[in-house]
Design a protein around this motif. Structure first.
Motif: not given
Length: 51
Positions: A13-14, A19-24, A30-37
């Protein structure tokens, strides 16, 4: 369920979230930071599950 299965699932899952952080990152920081958390929570959960 063996605890290793849960740990592997959380790490997978991590990786998916990474991959979502890299793509966004370039379009929606802001969404990438949420995914990073969420990555930190998933990895932390995997480490705690092993202990």
């Amino acid at each position: 369920m063996p605890k290793e299965v849960v740990v592997i699932g959380l790490l997978a899952l991590a990786g998916f979230l990474a991959g979502g952080v890299y793509a966004t990152w370039k379009t929606a920081k802001f969404m990438a930071i949420i995914l990073l958390v969420l990555i930190v929570v998933a990895v932390g959960g995997a480490v705690l599950w092993l202990l």
